[in-house]
Design a protein around this motif. Sequence first.
Motif, mmCIF file in Angstrom:
data_model
loop_
_atom_site.group_PDB
_atom_site.id
_atom_site.type_symbol
_atom_site.label_atom_id
_atom_site.label_comp_id
_atom_site.label_asym_id
_atom_site.label_seq_id
_atom_site.Cartn_x
_atom_site.Cartn_y
_atom_site.Cartn_z
ATOM 1 N N ASN A 85 0.824 -1.210 0.000
ATOM 2 C CA ASN A 85 0.000 0.000 0.000
ATOM 3 C C ASN A 85 0.854 1.254 0.000
ATOM 4 O OD1 ASN A 85 -2.231 -1.636 0.105
ATOM 5 N ND2 ASN A 85 -2.808 -1.101 2.200
ATOM 6 N N LEU A 86 1.905 1.258 0.821
ATOM 7 C CA LEU A 86 2.767 2.427 0.918
ATOM 8 C C LEU A 86 3.512 2.662 -0.388
ATOM 9 C CD1 LEU A 86 3.836 4.653 2.732
ATOM 10 C CD2 LEU A 86 5.561 3.057 3.577
ATOM 11 N N ALA A 87 4.002 1.590 -1.005
ATOM 12 C CA ALA A 87 4.741 1.735 -2.250
ATOM 13 C C ALA A 87 3.857 2.315 -3.350
ATOM 14 C CB ALA A 87 5.297 0.378 -2.686
ATOM 15 N N ALA A 88 2.618 1.870 -3.429
ATOM 16 C CA ALA A 88 1.709 2.387 -4.443
ATOM 17 C C ALA A 88 1.441 3.876 -4.232
ATOM 18 C CB ALA A 88 0.405 1.602 -4.424
ATOM 19 N N LEU A 89 1.288 4.284 -2.984
ATOM 20 C CA LEU A 89 1.032 5.695 -2.710
ATOM 21 C C LEU A 89 2.268 6.547 -2.966
ATOM 22 C CD1 LEU A 89 -1.049 5.372 0.586
ATOM 23 C CD2 LEU A 89 -1.898 5.729 -1.735
ATOM 24 N N ASP A 90 3.443 5.987 -2.713
ATOM 25 C CA ASP A 90 4.675 6.741 -2.939
ATOM 26 C C ASP A 90 4.926 6.998 -4.421
ATOM 27 O OD1 ASP A 90 5.304 7.074 -0.294
ATOM 28 O OD2 ASP A 90 6.647 5.351 -0.174
ATOM 29 N N ASP A 91 4.288 6.238 -5.291
ATOM 30 C CA ASP A 91 4.440 6.438 -6.734
ATOM 31 C C ASP A 91 3.624 7.627 -7.257
ATOM 32 O OD1 ASP A 91 6.212 4.395 -7.137
ATOM 33 O OD2 ASP A 91 4.705 2.918 -7.724
ATOM 34 N N ILE A 92 2.782 8.206 -6.422
ATOM 35 C CA ILE A 92 1.865 9.249 -6.868
ATOM 36 C C ILE A 92 2.492 10.626 -6.666
ATOM 37 C CG2 ILE A 92 -0.405 10.289 -6.486
ATOM 38 C CD1 ILE A 92 -1.348 7.557 -5.475
ATOM 39 N N ASP A 93 2.327 11.490 -7.662
ATOM 40 C CA ASP A 93 2.792 12.871 -7.576
ATOM 41 C C ASP A 93 1.699 13.709 -6.920
ATOM 42 O OD1 ASP A 93 3.793 15.382 -7.856
ATOM 43 O OD2 ASP A 93 3.584 15.474 -10.046
ATOM 44 N N ASP A 94 1.926 14.090 -5.675
ATOM 45 C CA ASP A 94 0.898 14.830 -4.937
ATOM 46 C C ASP A 94 0.514 16.130 -5.627
ATOM 47 O OD1 ASP A 94 1.738 12.813 -3.220
ATOM 48 O OD2 ASP A 94 1.437 14.022 -1.422
ATOM 49 N N ASP A 95 1.480 16.788 -6.266
ATOM 50 C CA ASP A 95 1.213 18.100 -6.862
ATOM 51 C C ASP A 95 0.208 18.035 -7.996
ATOM 52 O OD1 ASP A 95 2.966 19.276 -5.106
ATOM 53 O OD2 ASP A 95 4.687 19.165 -6.466
ATOM 54 N N ALA A 96 -0.089 16.824 -8.481
ATOM 55 C CA ALA A 96 -1.069 16.688 -9.557
ATOM 56 C C ALA A 96 -2.497 16.784 -9.040
ATOM 57 C CB ALA A 96 -0.866 15.351 -10.277
ATOM 58 N N PHE A 97 -2.660 16.865 -7.733
ATOM 59 C CA PHE A 97 -4.006 16.800 -7.166
ATOM 60 C C PHE A 97 -4.304 18.007 -6.292
ATOM 61 C CE2 PHE A 97 -2.726 12.488 -8.160
ATOM 62 C CZ PHE A 97 -3.841 12.027 -8.846
ATOM 63 N N ALA A 98 -5.564 18.189 -6.020
ATOM 64 C CA ALA A 98 -6.026 19.293 -5.193
ATOM 65 C C ALA A 98 -5.600 19.081 -3.741
ATOM 66 C CB ALA A 98 -7.548 19.408 -5.307
ATOM 67 N N PRO A 99 -5.606 20.148 -2.926
ATOM 68 C CA PRO A 99 -5.140 20.031 -1.535
ATOM 69 C C PRO A 99 -5.840 18.946 -0.724
ATOM 70 C CG PRO A 99 -5.329 22.335 -2.138
ATOM 71 C CD PRO A 99 -5.876 21.551 -3.292
ATOM 72 N N GLN A 100 -7.134 18.749 -0.917
ATOM 73 C CA GLN A 100 -7.833 17.743 -0.122
ATOM 74 C C GLN A 100 -7.307 16.338 -0.417
ATOM 75 O OE1 GLN A 100 -9.109 17.487 2.783
ATOM 76 N NE2 GLN A 100 -10.962 18.709 2.404
ATOM 77 N N GLN A 101 -7.019 16.056 -1.684
ATOM 78 C CA GLN A 101 -6.446 14.749 -2.019
ATOM 79 C C GLN A 101 -5.002 14.634 -1.521
ATOM 80 O OE1 GLN A 101 -8.678 16.227 -4.292
ATOM 81 N NE2 GLN A 101 -10.084 14.711 -3.413
ATOM 82 N N GLN A 102 -4.286 15.754 -1.497
ATOM 83 C CA GLN A 102 -2.937 15.730 -0.936
ATOM 84 C C GLN A 102 -2.979 15.362 0.547
ATOM 85 O OE1 GLN A 102 -0.897 19.417 -1.786
ATOM 86 N NE2 GLN A 102 -1.423 19.347 -3.963
ATOM 87 N N ARG A 103 -3.961 15.908 1.258
ATOM 88 C CA ARG A 103 -4.116 15.543 2.667
ATOM 89 C C ARG A 103 -4.431 14.056 2.811
ATOM 90 N NH1 ARG A 103 -3.259 20.438 2.330
ATOM 91 N NH2 ARG A 103 -1.251 19.435 1.937
ATOM 92 N N THR A 104 -5.255 13.542 1.912
ATOM 93 C CA THR A 104 -5.600 12.117 1.950
ATOM 94 C C THR A 104 -4.357 11.258 1.745
ATOM 95 O OG1 THR A 104 -7.875 12.455 1.204
ATOM 96 C CG2 THR A 104 -6.900 10.291 0.797
ATOM 97 N N LEU A 105 -3.535 11.620 0.768
ATOM 98 C CA LEU A 105 -2.322 10.853 0.491
ATOM 99 C C LEU A 105 -1.350 10.936 1.676
ATOM 100 C CD1 LEU A 105 -1.812 11.891 -3.234
ATOM 101 C CD2 LEU A 105 -2.268 9.566 -2.412
ATOM 102 N N GLU A 106 -1.223 12.132 2.251
ATOM 103 C CA GLU A 106 -0.312 12.297 3.380
ATOM 104 C C GLU A 106 -0.766 11.467 4.573
ATOM 105 O OE1 GLU A 106 1.199 16.892 2.545
ATOM 106 O OE2 GLU A 106 -0.675 16.520 3.607
ATOM 107 N N MET A 107 -2.080 11.472 4.833
ATOM 108 C CA MET A 107 -2.577 10.705 5.966
ATOM 109 C C MET A 107 -2.408 9.216 5.739
ATOM 110 S SD MET A 107 -6.315 10.729 7.764
ATOM 111 C CE MET A 107 -6.529 10.031 9.403
ATOM 112 N N ALA A 108 -2.732 8.748 4.535
ATOM 113 C CA ALA A 108 -2.623 7.318 4.248
ATOM 114 C C ALA A 108 -1.176 6.859 4.359
ATOM 115 C CB ALA A 108 -3.178 7.016 2.857
ATOM 116 N N ARG A 109 -0.259 7.660 3.828
ATOM 117 C CA ARG A 109 1.153 7.291 3.930
ATOM 118 C C ARG A 109 1.581 7.229 5.395
ATOM 119 N NH1 ARG A 109 2.040 11.394 -0.333
ATOM 120 N NH2 ARG A 109 2.134 10.311 -2.349
#
Length: 616
Positions: A85-109
């Motif tokens: 799960n962590l590896a899949a999330l680390d492959d994502i470029d946070d800057d491609a998404f809106a702030p709310q999704q960035q918060r989601t990615l940060e929390m999940a990681r």
Amino acid sequence: MTRSLLTASLAMLLAACGQSPDVPDADGRAVDALVDAQFDAFLATDPEAMTVLGIDNPDSRLAAGRLTDASLVRRAELRDTLAANLAALDDIDDDAFAPQQQRTLEMARWFYRSQADLLGFDWSPAWLPLGTNLYAVDQLSSIPMSLPGFFESAQPVTGAAEARNYVARLHAVATKLDQVRDNLDLQARHGVVPPRIALEGAALQIRDLVRVGVDASPFVRAFARKLDGAQGIDAALREELLRDARSAIEDATLPAYARLLARIEAAIATQDADNGVWALPDGADYYAAALRWNTGVGIDATQLHALGHDEVSRIRGEMAAIVRDRLPLSDIDTPPGDTGVDAAKAADAGVSDEDREALRALVQARLDAIEDRLPGYFSALPTQPLDVQLAPSGTSGTAAVYYIPPGGDVRPGTLMIDVAQVRALPEGGLPTLIYHNGLPGHHLQVGLAQAQVALPRLRRSLAPTAFTEGWAMYAERLAVEMGVYDDDPQGDLGRLRAELVHAARLVVDTGLHSERWSLAQAQAYLRDVAGMSEAQARTEAQRQLVRPGRACAHTVGLHTLLALRSHARQSLKTRFDLRAFHGVLLDNGALPLDVVSRAVDAWIAASKTEDAGGAG
């Protein structure tokens, strides 16, 4: 789910939304869907978590008669899942998404990384620290101690099908406890044996559980009460179900507890130490990981220990000032720092119904009064009502006031008042518990979080303790700013007493697990500095010994939220809006403190940009 499969899933989700993974402002539904898929797959392997969260789907219905696997095989599977799960999330470029999704990615990681860190030691037990304690067995909330409570409070019995699931899970207790024994043996092979006080406390409780037998078993008593409120169960079926439950307890549950008890007693015979985790193999690394999980910030044990001492000094100084400047000598009922807990082991049997109702009305009046002031501090308020209820007469828990969150549209939030425990409080001890647990504390925070229905399930289900308890303590401080203690110095002193206890716990936690304090040293500190009785200090020190890092969450949370507010106020100066600041904290749901900090920085930057644009 493997890393390649998760990465492919993200690509397909983005494609379905017509977006590429590296396109700025990509549709956030892809991130939300991926995190939901990860977390739902995670929950599908945890029947007990699905029950606690009230999840009703094919996975939960299929697993409703099972308990969560705690086998050593499961430990390896958990590690693989967290890593994938962590590896899949680390492959994502946070800057491609809106702030709310960035918060989601940060929390999940943060969730997957911190849990993987805690599960990564050779002696880590086969379950997530999220769900239970470090040691396979302890006297508090390890699996053997918590199972009766799970059946009592979480296991639903509304009809015949759920009743049969209850019985099936009673049979499953035997497997679960044998798995606990395997984990106890695993830890012992690596030199990790629970402290003697933990083993003795667990053994005492299990002996009582076995001694009372089947009919007086808490499993049977809870089942009988639940059957009384179930639908479609006549007298004959009720007796049949109770007979099946008794058989399960006699044939499976109690023999498994007896087997575990024998193993614990063997461990007691060879364990004389009551040391913190510093004495374990890689203990310092484990404690660092536990602090990251419990605080959500990168503060090490030495810094936390110093913070605790600083907070204790500050609070004691503020208490002394109240006693000196605002309290006539005749109004001082207990010395500064004295919790007054020994004042009433008293039960509420002698309290009249009129007095009980008067207490309920007093609590309600406090809530009504502060609710009228909330619009000046918050732009949004929870829609769920908050009920004030009294715990049944003759029962007594461990908290004077506690909060039961709303159950969607079905159940309102509840502020439960334990009359006996309230009578044990010193004068001025009740108001801060009302504000901490009710408004503007837990109920306001939880209610607003539940309103964020568009957030992924992970963010609606996971509530980092440092934020939730930090907010509740921040709410205590906010009550001061709202003026509720202007004419109530005893109440303000009670607030500070509660704050002092949390700061002292921070000192003791880091003292036991990093500074190599003895249990006696921790007990003496709680007695002399926090004003606890000898018995309470002993119980409290023993609790912190087996729960490394947990006591740090409250004070760190409060300290961080106050620091963020000060930072925002200094950055925005006259443009600072307290209601907007509270919105940033609460409209995102409960987040790890580091993620909250980044959200506040983003809000500050956006506010400056908006002002600059308006000025142009």
